[in-house]
Design a protein around this motif. Sequence first.
Motif, PDB file in Angstrom:
ATOM      1  N   ILE A   1       0.826  -2.812 -11.067  1.00 30.04           N
ATOM      2  CA  ILE A   1       0.804  -2.399  -9.666  1.00 30.04           C
ATOM      3  C   ILE A   1       2.160  -2.666  -9.013  1.00 30.04           C
ATOM      4  N   ARG A   2       3.096  -3.115  -9.818  1.00 33.90           N
ATOM      5  CA  ARG A   2       4.483  -3.362  -9.383  1.00 33.90           C
ATOM      6  C   ARG A   2       4.593  -4.429  -8.291  1.00 33.90           C
ATOM      7  N   LEU A   3       3.713  -5.421  -8.384  1.00 44.66           N
ATOM      8  CA  LEU A   3       3.982  -6.630  -7.600  1.00 44.66           C
ATOM      9  C   LEU A   3       5.102  -7.365  -8.301  1.00 44.66           C
TER      10      LEU A   3
ATOM     11  N   GLU B   1      11.327  -1.845  -3.430  1.00 44.91           N
ATOM     12  CA  GLU B   1      10.117  -1.974  -2.621  1.00 44.91           C
ATOM     13  C   GLU B   1       9.953  -0.764  -1.688  1.00 44.91           C
TER      14      GLU B   1
ATOM     15  N   ARG C   1       6.951   2.522  -1.828  1.00 48.92           N
ATOM     16  CA  ARG C   1       5.959   2.654  -0.779  1.00 48.92           C
ATOM     17  C   ARG C   1       5.106   3.913  -0.904  1.00 48.92           C
TER      18      ARG C   1
ATOM     19  N   ARG D   1       2.353   3.543  -3.445  1.00 47.78           N
ATOM     20  CA  ARG D   1       1.343   2.503  -3.208  1.00 47.78           C
ATOM     21  C   ARG D   1      -0.048   3.081  -2.974  1.00 47.78           C
TER      22      ARG D   1
ATOM     23  N   ILE E   1       0.308   1.303   8.279  1.00 48.95           N
ATOM     24  CA  ILE E   1       1.454   1.208   7.376  1.00 48.95           C
ATOM     25  C   ILE E   1       1.735   2.566   6.751  1.00 48.95           C
TER      26      ILE E   1
ATOM     27  N   ARG F   1       1.369  -6.773   0.139  1.00 50.78           N
ATOM     28  CA  ARG F   1       2.481  -6.187  -0.630  1.00 50.78           C
ATOM     29  C   ARG F   1       1.979  -5.006  -1.452  1.00 50.78           C
ATOM     30  N   CYS F   2       0.775  -5.169  -2.031  1.00 49.44           N
ATOM     31  CA  CYS F   2       0.173  -4.065  -2.789  1.00 49.44           C
ATOM     32  C   CYS F   2       0.007  -2.837  -1.918  1.00 49.44           C
TER      33      CYS F   2
END
Lengths: 331, 325, 300
Positions: A64-66, A86, A90, A93, A123, C198-199
Amino acid sequence: MEEKKVVLSSEHVSQFFPIKNGFGQVVNYVKAVDGVTLELHEGETYGLVGETGCGKSTLGRTLIRLLEPTEGNVVLNGEDISHLSEKEMRKYRKEVQMVFQDPYTSLNPRQKVGDILMEVLEIHGVKDKDERMEIAMKMLAKVGLRPEHFYRYPHEFSGGQRQRVGLARALILNPKVIICDEPVSALDVSIQAQIINLLQDLQKEDKLSYLFIAHDMSVVKYISDRIGVMYLGHLMEEAETEELFSNTLHPYAQALLSAVPNANPHEEKQRIVLEGDLPSPINPPTGCVFHTRCPYAKAICSEKIPVLKSVNEKHKVACLLYDKDLNPDAE
Amino acid sequence: MSKEEILEVKNLSTTFRTERGDLKAIDGVSFEVYKGEILGVVGESGCGKSVTSQSILRLYDEKYTAKYDGEILLDGKNIFDIPLKKMQEIRGAKISMVFQDALSSLNPVLKIGDQIMEPLRIHQKLGKKEARERTLEMLRLVGIPAPDKRIDQYPHELSGGMRQRVMIAIALACRPQLLIADEPTTALDVTIQAQIMDLIVDLNKKLDMGVILITHDLAVVAETCSRVVVMYLGQIVEEADVNDIFDNPKHPYTLGLIKSIPRLDGDPNERLYMIKGTVPLLNQIPNGCRFAPRCPYATDKCRTNMPELKAVSPTQKVRCWMVEE
Amino acid sequence: MTNDMNIPFESKEELEEIRKTLVKEQRELKRKKFLKNKMSVAGLCIVIIMIIIAIFAPSIATHDPYETNVMESLLPPSAQHWFGTDKIGRDVFSRVIYGARISLFVGVSVGGISAVLGLIIGLYASTNKVLDNILMRCCDGLRSIPNLLLAITLMTVLGAALKNVIISLAIVSTPGVARMARSSALVVREQTYVEAMRCLGAKKSRILWKHIAPNILAPVIVQMTFAFASAIIAEASLSFLGAGVPSGTPSWGSMLSEGKAVIYSAWWMIAFPGAFTALTVLGLNLFGDGLRDLLDPLTN
């Protein structure tokens, strides 16, 4: 067999965490995930099992690319997302979301449930407040919560209800893939069933793909179409669920499955007891990482690293016992 | 099999004094433990299974936090009649306990050998040399390899499974008649869990003691216990032999629990059974049968009158109106 | 909203109704919880009374606090001068009342400034290791010097003025708040809900201000009440040592300072400003404790 669409995959993904000494120099690495390749198909549930420290959660967080993979690639719908910043991440996500183990720490205690859900939409650019509220309300209904829960704080909920909120938060962006990190292991038995059924209903409704990370084999067997078994950062065996349970090949998977208790008092089980402790992921054994505890280990196992190879179309295993190319003595 | 009773719990109730008033965490619990058996106590969080076990050892402070009612008979003597100071002679010597979290149950700055020796020296007044001998013997008994090396190690040098073995060694050092294991494997991985459960079963046979296994995991119960007590909201709802519990559960709650866990030999296409709703809080205990609000068979009688725990066969007791009629 | 039918189950009006009752219920719960804590209510009362005194000083005071009258110097408390008079015959009661203005102003300013600065420093220190090292070493450096010594040094450099008292005391108390904020932020940062944000693609600044900051507010506010209280005392000490507000200005500290010379002959000059200082600090600390409990949603 028909070719299934791959939605998310990892290609030789490794995740090494540096260990630094007092002067900030890197002295060693914790090899949490080491060269794992797996594919998640559209609409399926892939169960990822293994014991504490096997790297299954780390792999989930890399997918999940954390976390940014140290090596290898994470591919989402054909696009390599392994090293996106990051900011660039987006827009991806929306596609992949995560449900966490502990429903008590996964919700911000100072936000009302409605605000938690509406913030996610904010967001992702849903500007109109009424629209946000409408979507959030629909989501609450979808996961089996009532409209008045919209205005409540997380601490007013039970564990099962919180997990529903966590699910609603993950689903509100209409993702294709959900990574479930032990979503039911912190819940009571009777609540577990509610959440598992809900997960399955939602999957049917929205054609979701689940990567289901868990240590409870009975739950994984129940919910998964395919299962991967991890040990010390490596994927040892991968097969369709029925195939894995009826024809377990890897000695580690055999031991793991033999240890799982079954709720049937009439069953007498023959357990395979593994000798010794789990080796440290800082200095994993050479060759096959399992050879130090493997009952069938041969000299060659400490020298050559087995690769995950297909034994039939439903089944892959990484073990020299079954690999004729690397081990001439294999069956 | 002749049954020798070790412990009898009679109508035990534990009430906690809290700021918001008294909370009855367990209400009228009665059961017996026999020599050489493993009794499983199962239930969800808040059902009072841990409170029961801690009450048996009188671990709650009686002045400020808790109030006990009923009797707990150990060798025919009521534990509540013993002066608190003398309880130390029972704890660890006649009844001992293994907890869920082995890491925080062990003192990190003491060598494991010293921690096992401590109860021996307190209860059995053994000398240093003798105690060490017995400690080595205990470590061997719980299957710790190279005990003469391990005896001088600190808890952090051991793995989770090894620590739980040490905990068991401490608990069994004085050869108690009864071992209470409170979720002993919840924090452990399945392969380690299997080893620890096998060890408990093995020691239960070898030492011929009684074991109360407290757990939420029905699969573990199925594999290890001979008799099972099912608790819900501070009461026993069903008590039976393990085979009856799984083959012929009489209480709707027991039935629901068993049907709601996925089984390894089950059909993955079959939808899991769901018990509706959630466990109510202790200060919102429903009238009548406590399970009635979640029970699919509940009638008006269930919602107003509390059923008694009644024997339906010599080995099975159920608290449900359906069975009585 | 274009169409009310889009909301499942209930109509918009009903929903609004539910929202109102719930919000009311939650507010009621909080109010009850706060009132239940009698000590914090008492603290709040003390603080409110002090603030009222400060605001309405001109109408409460019986005399002009600056008016000197050598004929009436060092009179003990009487009907005319409730708290007595000082060396040059100024009314102590009026000066204590006016002094509340300066003391509270210093306390509020220092508490406020150091809370905001400390929160910002602490939050950003928790995000970045290099920044953390720089900021925290600076804070450690400041904290290694005894507070009062540091304040006196700063006052000497800046010169005696009310503004400078506030600046120097804020510099003294910020590091404590910053440390507290940083350590709390480091704990909160590891919580799963931060990972979840963050996810979901939340920006770093959103996570920092919307998800971490509210959850470290409780310890910061407690620290702030301490800063508030210690600023009142520190101002008193600075004035006592002659490094505070310009002489002649009525503040509790400067009054204590003036009283020290005549402590044996005129106890009232020390006792009354001292009592007011102590009472305010006590009230603030009690109130701070209650506020912390109130802000923690888990204890509801």
